[in-house]
Write a protein that holds these residues in place. Structure first.
Motif, PDB file in Angstrom:
ATOM      1  N   LEU A 148      21.776 107.062 -13.607  1.00  0.00           N
ATOM      2  CA  LEU A 148      21.703 108.052 -12.638  1.00  0.00           C
ATOM      3  C   LEU A 148      20.497 109.079 -12.817  1.00  0.00           C
ATOM      4  CD1 LEU A 148      23.038 108.425  -9.631  1.00  0.00           C
ATOM      5  CD2 LEU A 148      24.655 109.856 -10.889  1.00  0.00           C
ATOM      6  N   ALA A 149      20.691 109.469 -14.066  1.00  0.00           N
ATOM      7  CA  ALA A 149      19.755 110.749 -14.235  1.00  0.00           C
ATOM      8  C   ALA A 149      18.297 110.278 -14.374  1.00  0.00           C
ATOM      9  CB  ALA A 149      20.064 111.481 -15.776  1.00  0.00           C
ATOM     10  N   ARG A 150      18.137 108.985 -14.759  1.00  0.00           N
ATOM     11  CA  ARG A 150      16.736 108.569 -14.683  1.00  0.00           C
ATOM     12  C   ARG A 150      16.201 108.455 -13.125  1.00  0.00           C
ATOM     13  NH1 ARG A 150      17.574 104.295 -19.349  1.00  0.00           N
ATOM     14  NH2 ARG A 150      16.957 105.615 -21.169  1.00  0.00           N
ATOM     15  N   ARG A 151      17.088 107.848 -12.443  1.00  0.00           N
ATOM     16  CA  ARG A 151      16.580 107.757 -11.092  1.00  0.00           C
ATOM     17  C   ARG A 151      16.193 109.163 -10.357  1.00  0.00           C
ATOM     18  NH1 ARG A 151      19.033 105.013  -6.316  1.00  0.00           N
ATOM     19  NH2 ARG A 151      17.134 104.978  -4.648  1.00  0.00           N
ATOM     20  N   TYR A 152      17.063 110.095 -10.579  1.00  0.00           N
ATOM     21  CA  TYR A 152      16.625 111.341  -9.860  1.00  0.00           C
ATOM     22  C   TYR A 152      16.081 112.437 -10.671  1.00  0.00           C
ATOM     23  CZ  TYR A 152      19.741 109.577  -6.335  1.00  0.00           C
ATOM     24  OH  TYR A 152      20.469 108.644  -5.545  1.00  0.00           O
ATOM     25  N   ALA A 153      15.605 112.086 -12.018  1.00  0.00           N
ATOM     26  CA  ALA A 153      14.644 112.845 -12.550  1.00  0.00           C
ATOM     27  C   ALA A 153      14.173 112.029 -13.588  1.00  0.00           C
ATOM     28  CB  ALA A 153      15.541 113.874 -13.493  1.00  0.00           C
ATOM     29  N   PRO A 154      13.103 111.110 -12.970  1.00  0.00           N
ATOM     30  CA  PRO A 154      12.469 110.226 -13.724  1.00  0.00           C
ATOM     31  C   PRO A 154      11.360 110.805 -14.565  1.00  0.00           C
ATOM     32  CG  PRO A 154      11.635 109.946 -11.537  1.00  0.00           C
ATOM     33  CD  PRO A 154      12.770 110.899 -11.474  1.00  0.00           C
ATOM     34  N   ASP A 155      10.925 111.846 -14.623  1.00  0.00           N
ATOM     35  CA  ASP A 155       9.869 112.552 -15.450  1.00  0.00           C
ATOM     36  C   ASP A 155      10.524 113.435 -16.287  1.00  0.00           C
ATOM     37  OD1 ASP A 155       7.814 111.313 -14.058  1.00  0.00           O
ATOM     38  OD2 ASP A 155       7.846 112.801 -12.286  1.00  0.00           O
ATOM     39  N   ASP A 156      11.757 113.458 -16.477  1.00  0.00           N
ATOM     40  CA  ASP A 156      12.220 114.346 -17.574  1.00  0.00           C
ATOM     41  C   ASP A 156      12.469 113.578 -18.942  1.00  0.00           C
ATOM     42  OD1 ASP A 156      13.549 116.435 -18.486  1.00  0.00           O
ATOM     43  OD2 ASP A 156      15.649 116.126 -17.572  1.00  0.00           O
ATOM     44  N   SER A 157      12.228 114.385 -19.793  1.00  0.00           N
ATOM     45  CA  SER A 157      12.365 113.759 -21.104  1.00  0.00           C
ATOM     46  C   SER A 157      13.689 113.370 -21.597  1.00  0.00           C
ATOM     47  CB  SER A 157      12.062 114.801 -22.310  1.00  0.00           C
ATOM     48  OG  SER A 157      13.052 115.624 -22.657  1.00  0.00           O
ATOM     49  N   ASP A 158      13.663 112.283 -22.320  1.00  0.00           N
ATOM     50  CA  ASP A 158      15.006 111.446 -22.792  1.00  0.00           C
ATOM     51  C   ASP A 158      15.894 112.785 -23.418  1.00  0.00           C
ATOM     52  OD1 ASP A 158      14.399 109.282 -21.867  1.00  0.00           O
ATOM     53  OD2 ASP A 158      13.831 108.495 -23.765  1.00  0.00           O
ATOM     54  N   LEU A 159      15.328 113.520 -24.239  1.00  0.00           N
ATOM     55  CA  LEU A 159      15.971 114.619 -24.763  1.00  0.00           C
ATOM     56  C   LEU A 159      16.890 115.354 -24.035  1.00  0.00           C
ATOM     57  CD1 LEU A 159      16.954 115.882 -27.581  1.00  0.00           C
ATOM     58  CD2 LEU A 159      14.951 117.092 -27.557  1.00  0.00           C
ATOM     59  N   ASN A 160      16.129 116.059 -22.934  1.00  0.00           N
ATOM     60  CA  ASN A 160      16.512 116.953 -22.034  1.00  0.00           C
ATOM     61  C   ASN A 160      17.563 116.274 -21.238  1.00  0.00           C
ATOM     62  OD1 ASN A 160      16.477 119.584 -20.883  1.00  0.00           O
ATOM     63  ND2 ASN A 160      15.954 118.347 -18.881  1.00  0.00           N
ATOM     64  N   ARG A 161      17.333 114.989 -20.922  1.00  0.00           N
ATOM     65  CA  ARG A 161      18.312 114.350 -20.033  1.00  0.00           C
ATOM     66  C   ARG A 161      19.693 114.204 -20.705  1.00  0.00           C
ATOM     67  NH1 ARG A 161      15.296 109.819 -19.581  1.00  0.00           N
ATOM     68  NH2 ARG A 161      14.196 110.586 -17.654  1.00  0.00           N
ATOM     69  N   ASN A 189      20.710 116.086 -23.156  1.00  0.00           N
ATOM     70  CA  ASN A 189      21.284 117.423 -23.409  1.00  0.00           C
ATOM     71  C   ASN A 189      22.239 117.709 -21.722  1.00  0.00           C
ATOM     72  OD1 ASN A 189      20.826 118.018 -25.954  1.00  0.00           O
ATOM     73  ND2 ASN A 189      18.891 118.769 -25.175  1.00  0.00           N
ATOM     74  N   VAL A 190      21.470 117.505 -20.847  1.00  0.00           N
ATOM     75  CA  VAL A 190      22.117 117.769 -19.267  1.00  0.00           C
ATOM     76  C   VAL A 190      23.233 116.967 -19.195  1.00  0.00           C
ATOM     77  CG1 VAL A 190      21.693 117.685 -16.816  1.00  0.00           C
ATOM     78  CG2 VAL A 190      19.875 118.555 -18.452  1.00  0.00           C
ATOM     79  N   ILE A 191      23.452 115.684 -19.685  1.00  0.00           N
ATOM     80  CA  ILE A 191      24.473 115.033 -19.660  1.00  0.00           C
ATOM     81  C   ILE A 191      25.610 115.370 -20.643  1.00  0.00           C
ATOM     82  CG2 ILE A 191      25.454 112.690 -19.860  1.00  0.00           C
ATOM     83  CD1 ILE A 191      22.720 111.551 -18.953  1.00  0.00           C
ATOM     84  N   LYS A 192      25.007 115.857 -21.589  1.00  0.00           N
ATOM     85  CA  LYS A 192      26.222 116.248 -22.670  1.00  0.00           C
ATOM     86  C   LYS A 192      26.875 117.528 -22.023  1.00  0.00           C
ATOM     87  CE  LYS A 192      24.256 114.267 -26.995  1.00  0.00           C
ATOM     88  NZ  LYS A 192      23.488 114.334 -28.094  1.00  0.00           N
ATOM     89  N   LYS A 193      26.062 118.333 -21.416  1.00  0.00           N
ATOM     90  CA  LYS A 193      26.730 119.711 -21.074  1.00  0.00           C
ATOM     91  C   LYS A 193      27.838 119.494 -19.953  1.00  0.00           C
ATOM     92  CE  LYS A 193      23.341 122.655 -20.317  1.00  0.00           C
ATOM     93  NZ  LYS A 193      22.511 123.519 -19.475  1.00  0.00           N
ATOM     94  N   SER A 194      27.575 118.593 -19.171  1.00  0.00           N
ATOM     95  CA  SER A 194      28.720 118.313 -18.157  1.00  0.00           C
ATOM     96  C   SER A 194      29.741 117.031 -18.523  1.00  0.00           C
ATOM     97  CB  SER A 194      27.809 117.844 -16.707  1.00  0.00           C
ATOM     98  OG  SER A 194      27.322 116.719 -17.085  1.00  0.00           O
ATOM     99  N   TRP A 195      29.450 116.329 -19.508  1.00  0.00           N
ATOM    100  CA  TRP A 195      30.038 115.224 -20.031  1.00  0.00           C
ATOM    101  C   TRP A 195      31.702 115.497 -19.754  1.00  0.00           C
ATOM    102  CZ3 TRP A 195      28.857 110.595 -20.365  1.00  0.00           C
ATOM    103  CH2 TRP A 195      29.847 109.727 -21.008  1.00  0.00           C
ATOM    104  N   ASN A 196      32.347 116.516 -20.170  1.00  0.00           N
ATOM    105  CA  ASN A 196      33.697 116.591 -20.061  1.00  0.00           C
ATOM    106  C   ASN A 196      34.196 116.882 -18.482  1.00  0.00           C
ATOM    107  OD1 ASN A 196      34.171 116.448 -22.789  1.00  0.00           O
ATOM    108  ND2 ASN A 196      33.782 118.656 -23.156  1.00  0.00           N
ATOM    109  N   ALA A 197      33.320 117.253 -17.701  1.00  0.00           N
ATOM    110  CA  ALA A 197      33.815 117.365 -16.386  1.00  0.00           C
ATOM    111  C   ALA A 197      33.505 116.265 -15.409  1.00  0.00           C
ATOM    112  CB  ALA A 197      33.222 118.590 -15.627  1.00  0.00           C
ATOM    113  N   LEU A 198      32.785 115.215 -16.068  1.00  0.00           N
ATOM    114  CA  LEU A 198      31.944 114.226 -15.435  1.00  0.00           C
ATOM    115  C   LEU A 198      32.887 113.110 -15.400  1.00  0.00           C
ATOM    116  CD1 LEU A 198      29.389 113.022 -14.251  1.00  0.00           C
ATOM    117  CD2 LEU A 198      28.623 112.365 -16.556  1.00  0.00           C
ATOM    118  N   CYS A 199      32.900 112.379 -14.166  1.00  0.00           N
ATOM    119  CA  CYS A 199      33.746 110.699 -13.935  1.00  0.00           C
ATOM    120  C   CYS A 199      32.568 110.070 -13.185  1.00  0.00           C
ATOM    121  CB  CYS A 199      34.677 111.226 -12.825  1.00  0.00           C
ATOM    122  SG  CYS A 199      35.502 109.584 -12.812  1.00  0.00           S
TER     123      CYS A 199
END
Length: 162
Positions: free
Chosen positions: A116-129, A131-141
């Motif tokens: 999902l992250a790659r789809r909506y932010a394809p130019d973002d770096s793998d590292l930043n992507r 980090n963003v996922i990890k930050k919201s991980w506990n609230a993410l379904c």
């Protein structure tokens, strides 16, 4: 099990349906909600190999509905050109029918979130992507819809021009 399209001359091919799912960015998920009323909600999604993935919070109407009844449909409107002089619209749309499940396995959930992250932010770096996922991980379904039936339709005027 699924109805055949009444106006099959207007039917999109499976390849056209998949192309729309791969290129469009949002659709409407329909589930059986409270008191058995239909509940529809617009969502971002990603399509991958006969599956659709969505994200949501760990609680809410959508999640309650999916836990109660796993059957759903998802509609993507690809084109909706209003033609006032003809009192019509030139449209193309796709509807996927299937079953939705909550991804419980951590690696499946992670893979879906990355898709999902790659789809909506394809130019973002793998590292930043990551980090963003990890930050919201506990609230993410993450939800996965396995497509059992896929159909698409175009306006008569568009079908006539083929």
């Amino acid at each position: 099990m699924f109805r055949e399209m009444r106006r099959n001359r207007q039917m999109l091919t499976q390849e056209e349906c998949i192309r729309i799912l791969e290129t469009d960015s949002s659709g409407v998920l329909a589930v059986l909600g409270d008191e058995d009323y239909p509940y529809t909600v617009p969502l971002s999604y990603v399509y991958d190999s006969q599956r659709l993935y969505f994200h949501c919070a760990l609680s809410g109407h959508k999640l309650d509905a999916v836990q109660k009844h796993d059957k759903a449909s998802f509609c993507v409107i690809h084109q909706d050109l209003i033609v006032p002089e003809e009192y019509t619209t030139h449209y193309q749309s796709v509807i996927a029918f299937g079953r939705v499940k909550i991804l419980q396995d951590e690696s499946e959930k992670w893979d879906a979130a990355v898709r999902l992250a790659r789809r909506y932010a394809p130019d973002d770096s793998d590292l930043n992507r990551e980090n963003v996922i990890k930050k919201s991980w506990n609230a993410l379904c993450m939800l996965e819809m396995t497509i059992e039936h896929l159909s698409g339709k175009r306006a008569k005027e568009l079908a006539d021009s083929l």
